[in-house]
Design an enzyme around this catalytic site. Structure first.
Site, PDB file in Angstrom:
ATOM      1  N   ARG A 148      49.740  69.862  37.153  1.00  0.00           N
ATOM      2  CA  ARG A 148      49.595  70.768  35.990  1.00  0.00           C
ATOM      3  C   ARG A 148      50.145  72.176  36.279  1.00  0.00           C
ATOM      4  NH1 ARG A 148      49.052  66.570  34.629  1.00  0.00           N
ATOM      5  NH2 ARG A 148      47.433  65.592  33.372  1.00  0.00           N
TER       6      ARG A 148
ATOM      7  N   SER B  84      42.649  67.758  27.179  1.00  0.00           N
ATOM      8  CA  SER B  84      41.662  68.052  28.235  1.00  0.00           C
ATOM      9  C   SER B  84      41.555  69.563  28.403  1.00  0.00           C
ATOM     10  CB  SER B  84      42.105  67.439  29.559  1.00  0.00           C
ATOM     11  OG  SER B  84      42.154  66.049  29.426  1.00  0.00           O
TER      12      SER B  84
ATOM     13  N   GLU C 209      42.662  74.461  31.095  1.00  0.00           N
ATOM     14  CA  GLU C 209      44.062  74.040  31.047  1.00  0.00           C
ATOM     15  C   GLU C 209      44.831  74.774  29.924  1.00  0.00           C
ATOM     16  OE1 GLU C 209      44.633  69.663  31.934  1.00  0.00           O
ATOM     17  OE2 GLU C 209      45.926  69.848  30.194  1.00  0.00           O
TER      18      GLU C 209
HETATM   19  C1  LIG Z   1      45.129  65.516  21.754  1.00  0.00           C
HETATM   20  C2  LIG Z   1      45.844  66.118  22.931  1.00  0.00           C
HETATM   21  C3  LIG Z   1      46.119  65.346  24.045  1.00  0.00           C
HETATM   22  C4  LIG Z   1      46.807  65.895  25.153  1.00  0.00           C
HETATM   23  N1  LIG Z   1      47.046  65.103  26.229  1.00  0.00           N
HETATM   24  C5  LIG Z   1      47.693  65.612  27.312  1.00  0.00           C
HETATM   25  C6  LIG Z   1      47.953  64.807  28.463  1.00  0.00           C
HETATM   26  O1  LIG Z   1      47.621  63.633  28.500  1.00  0.00           O
HETATM   27  N2  LIG Z   1      48.590  65.367  29.503  1.00  0.00           N
HETATM   28  C7  LIG Z   1      49.013  66.676  29.495  1.00  0.00           C
HETATM   29  O2  LIG Z   1      49.607  67.116  30.489  1.00  0.00           O
HETATM   30  N3  LIG Z   1      48.773  67.466  28.425  1.00  0.00           N
HETATM   31  C8  LIG Z   1      48.136  66.971  27.329  1.00  0.00           C
HETATM   32  N4  LIG Z   1      47.876  67.774  26.246  1.00  0.00           N
HETATM   33  C9  LIG Z   1      48.267  69.188  26.280  1.00  0.00           C
HETATM   34  C10 LIG Z   1      49.638  69.472  25.591  1.00  0.00           C
HETATM   35  O3  LIG Z   1      49.960  68.471  24.672  1.00  0.00           O
HETATM   36  C11 LIG Z   1      50.790  69.603  26.580  1.00  0.00           C
HETATM   37  O4  LIG Z   1      50.498  70.569  27.541  1.00  0.00           O
HETATM   38  C12 LIG Z   1      52.100  69.954  25.864  1.00  0.00           C
HETATM   39  O5  LIG Z   1      53.192  69.768  26.740  1.00  0.00           O
HETATM   40  C13 LIG Z   1      52.155  71.389  25.348  1.00  0.00           C
HETATM   41  O6  LIG Z   1      53.400  71.555  24.687  1.00  0.00           O
HETATM   42  P1  LIG Z   1      53.533  72.489  23.412  1.00  0.00           P
HETATM   43  O7  LIG Z   1      54.961  72.429  22.969  1.00  0.00           O
HETATM   44  O8  LIG Z   1      52.526  72.122  22.377  1.00  0.00           O
HETATM   45  O9  LIG Z   1      53.205  73.911  24.046  1.00  0.00           O
HETATM   46  P2  LIG Z   1      52.364  75.111  23.394  1.00  0.00           P
HETATM   47  O10 LIG Z   1      50.948  74.692  23.248  1.00  0.00           O
HETATM   48  O11 LIG Z   1      53.059  75.632  22.204  1.00  0.00           O
HETATM   49  O12 LIG Z   1      52.469  76.185  24.577  1.00  0.00           O
HETATM   50  C14 LIG Z   1      51.811  75.971  25.800  1.00  0.00           C
HETATM   51  C15 LIG Z   1      52.418  76.889  26.862  1.00  0.00           C
HETATM   52  O13 LIG Z   1      53.779  76.518  27.089  1.00  0.00           O
HETATM   53  C16 LIG Z   1      54.647  77.607  26.792  1.00  0.00           C
HETATM   54  N5  LIG Z   1      55.851  77.064  26.155  1.00  0.00           N
HETATM   55  C17 LIG Z   1      55.923  76.185  25.120  1.00  0.00           C
HETATM   56  N6  LIG Z   1      57.219  75.946  24.825  1.00  0.00           N
HETATM   57  C18 LIG Z   1      57.957  76.672  25.692  1.00  0.00           C
HETATM   58  C19 LIG Z   1      59.369  76.866  25.887  1.00  0.00           C
HETATM   59  N7  LIG Z   1      60.287  76.261  25.128  1.00  0.00           N
HETATM   60  N8  LIG Z   1      59.773  77.704  26.886  1.00  0.00           N
HETATM   61  C20 LIG Z   1      58.866  78.344  27.680  1.00  0.00           C
HETATM   62  N9  LIG Z   1      57.529  78.218  27.525  1.00  0.00           N
HETATM   63  C21 LIG Z   1      57.087  77.374  26.541  1.00  0.00           C
HETATM   64  C22 LIG Z   1      53.873  78.515  25.855  1.00  0.00           C
HETATM   65  O14 LIG Z   1      54.339  79.849  25.912  1.00  0.00           O
HETATM   66  C23 LIG Z   1      52.470  78.357  26.428  1.00  0.00           C
HETATM   67  O15 LIG Z   1      52.340  79.163  27.570  1.00  0.00           O
HETATM   68  C24 LIG Z   1      47.199  67.246  25.126  1.00  0.00           C
HETATM   69  C25 LIG Z   1      46.919  68.024  23.992  1.00  0.00           C
HETATM   70  C26 LIG Z   1      46.247  67.468  22.902  1.00  0.00           C
HETATM   71  C27 LIG Z   1      45.958  68.315  21.706  1.00  0.00           C
END
Ligand SMILES: Cc1cc2nc3c(=O)[nH]c(=O)nc-3n(C[C@H](O)[C@H](O)[C@H](O)COP(=O)(O)OP(=O)(O)OC[C@H]3O[C@@H](n4cnc5c(N)ncnc54)[C@H](O)[C@@H]3O)c2cc1C
Length: 356
Positions: free
Chosen positions: A160, A240, A338
């Site tokens: 992570r 999580s 997280e």
């Molecule tokens: C129901 C559910 C289940 C999930 N299951 C998992 C799982 O099994 N495993 C897991 O690892 N995670 C899981 N997650 C967490 C999440 O989905 C991941 O961490 C996902 O990759 C976040 O991506 P995002 O585009 O939504 O980022 P955001 O939530 O929009 O941003 C998160 C962080 O990433 C940064 N960021 C986003 N895009 C960029 C970019 N293009 N450049 C630089 N920084 C960026 C943001 O600034 C912020 O700091 C889950 C979430 C939910 C709601």
């Protein structure tokens, strides 16, 4: 490019929580990304990069800078490498690869968010992590305002973790990720839940296909409320909420002696021990369905803190703090959240990162 003002952020997050962004812009290309960064720099605004908002908790007061929603699209294939724009939906890309018989990310089906978000916390689930298949990450360096390609080694991936949420937090904006996948590769069935799924499905699934594995992962995620399904209150979350803590072998031995019972654990590097955060929560009295005001714990997954409908960020923080305090009192373990926190006080977002 359109810079909107006072845009509510809650609808851009899976928690559906949070106040407005002072400025908000959507960038569909690298040129627009650069334009938005210049705007933030010109007005000395802190900048926050938003993907799918699935790992994010936004403050009730909102954010006093520019929120830049990365929305560039495109998947190109060269030999076995897929060049994917950061704004692509991650699960869409997983389906795209699986449909073409490419292995390497099938266990990561059903995870919400964008492709650009995946390297940030080295997304992982069911025995796979994106660091195993990422070949390069294209970034805009916000210090130099130059685009460059980072090798997987330069990304510093760990559990992570990466430089993007670690040592170089706030410095890079991911615009594209290259995934090197295996044509007709064997799906990974390493995780206990997945193995169980196929054993109970019977002998005919002895060698499940990539498609069957990704479908099984989505189905297991759905049972646990870890798949985004409209109107399912258990998935109004950020997945999580706590990382699985890693402790020393001596600390683990103390916990075993204190519990006088079996303590679930996994080996971690350097002789340390990783404990399931969900087990710690359960032992501290935080069970599925636990409620504190408008915040709660999912009825299907102990680690998912949820918005029960009308929760404010303050409600989620109150539950977070109660859990951290009680787990710490019982086990001397400080749980680390997280999701990323976005507010006026965010350490993640510094206006300094925009000045060269
Ligand atoms: C129901 C559910 C289940 C999930 N299951 C998992 C799982 O099994 N495993 C897991 O690892 N995670 C899981 N997650 C967490 C999440 O989905 C991941 O961490 C996902 O990759 C976040 O991506 P995002 O585009 O939504 O980022 P955001 O939530 O929009 O941003 C998160 C962080 O990433 C940064 N960021 C986003 N895009 C960029 C970019 N293009 N450049 C630089 N920084 C960026 C943001 O600034 C912020 O700091 C889950 C979430 C939910 C709601």
């Amino acid at each position: 490019m359109h810079f909107q003002e006072q845009v509510p952020l809650a609808p851009y997050t899976t928690f559906n929580i949070g106040g407005p962004a002072r400025y908000f812009a959507e960038a569909a290309s690298e040129e627009e990304i650069l334009e938005a960064v210049h705007f933030a720099r010109a007005y000395e605004l802190p900048l926050f990069i938003l993907g799918g908002g699935s790992n994010l908790l936004v403050a009730d007061e909102g954010f006093p800078g520019l929120v830049l929603h990365v929305a560039n699209k495109g998947i190109e294939q060269q030999a076995d490498t897929f060049r994917v724009a950061a704004g692509e939906d991650w699960d869409h890309f997983v389906s795209h690869a699986v449909e073409r018989s490419y292995a390497g990310i099938e266990c990561l089906a059903g995870i919400p968010g964008t492709v650009g978000g995946t390297p940030v916390q080295n997304v992982g689930a069911y025995g796979q992590e994106v660091s195993e298949t990422i070949a390069a990450v294209r970034v805009l360096d916000l210090k130099t305002l130059r685009f460059e390609d980072l090798s997987p080694k330069a990304c510093g991936f760990a559990y992570r973790r990466s430089i993007f949420n670690g040592t170089e937090r706030g410095r890079y904006l991911v615009t594209q990720v290259d995934y090197a996948l295996s044509k007709d590769g064997t799906p990974r069935i390493a995780y206990a839940d997945l193995k169980k799924h196929f054993i109970s499905a019977g002998a005919e699934s002895a060698a499940p296909s990539l498609d069957e594995v990704s479908t099984a992962v989505r189905s297991i995620r759905h049972q646990k409320g870890m798949l985004i399904v409209p109107n399912d209150p258990d998935c109004r979350s950020a997945g999580s909420f706590f990382k699985n803590p890693v402790i020393s072998a001596a600390h683990y031995a103390r916990i075993v002696a204190q519990q006088n019972a079996e303590v679930p654990h996994y080996p971690a590097p350097n002789g340390e021990v990783k404990l399931p955060a969900a087990w710690l929560l359960d032992q501290a009295g935080f069970h599925k369905g636990y409620t504190l005001g408008q915040a709660g714990i999912s009825s299907r997954h102990t680690l998912a803190l949820i918005n029960k409908g009308q929760a404010k960020a303050a409600d989620i923080l109150a539950l977070r703090d109660k859990i951290i305090a009680e787990v710490e009192a019982k086990f001397e373990i400080h749980l680390e959240p997280e999701p990323v926190w976005l507010g006026a006080d965010s350490s993640e977002v510094s206006p300094q990162s925009l000045s060269s």
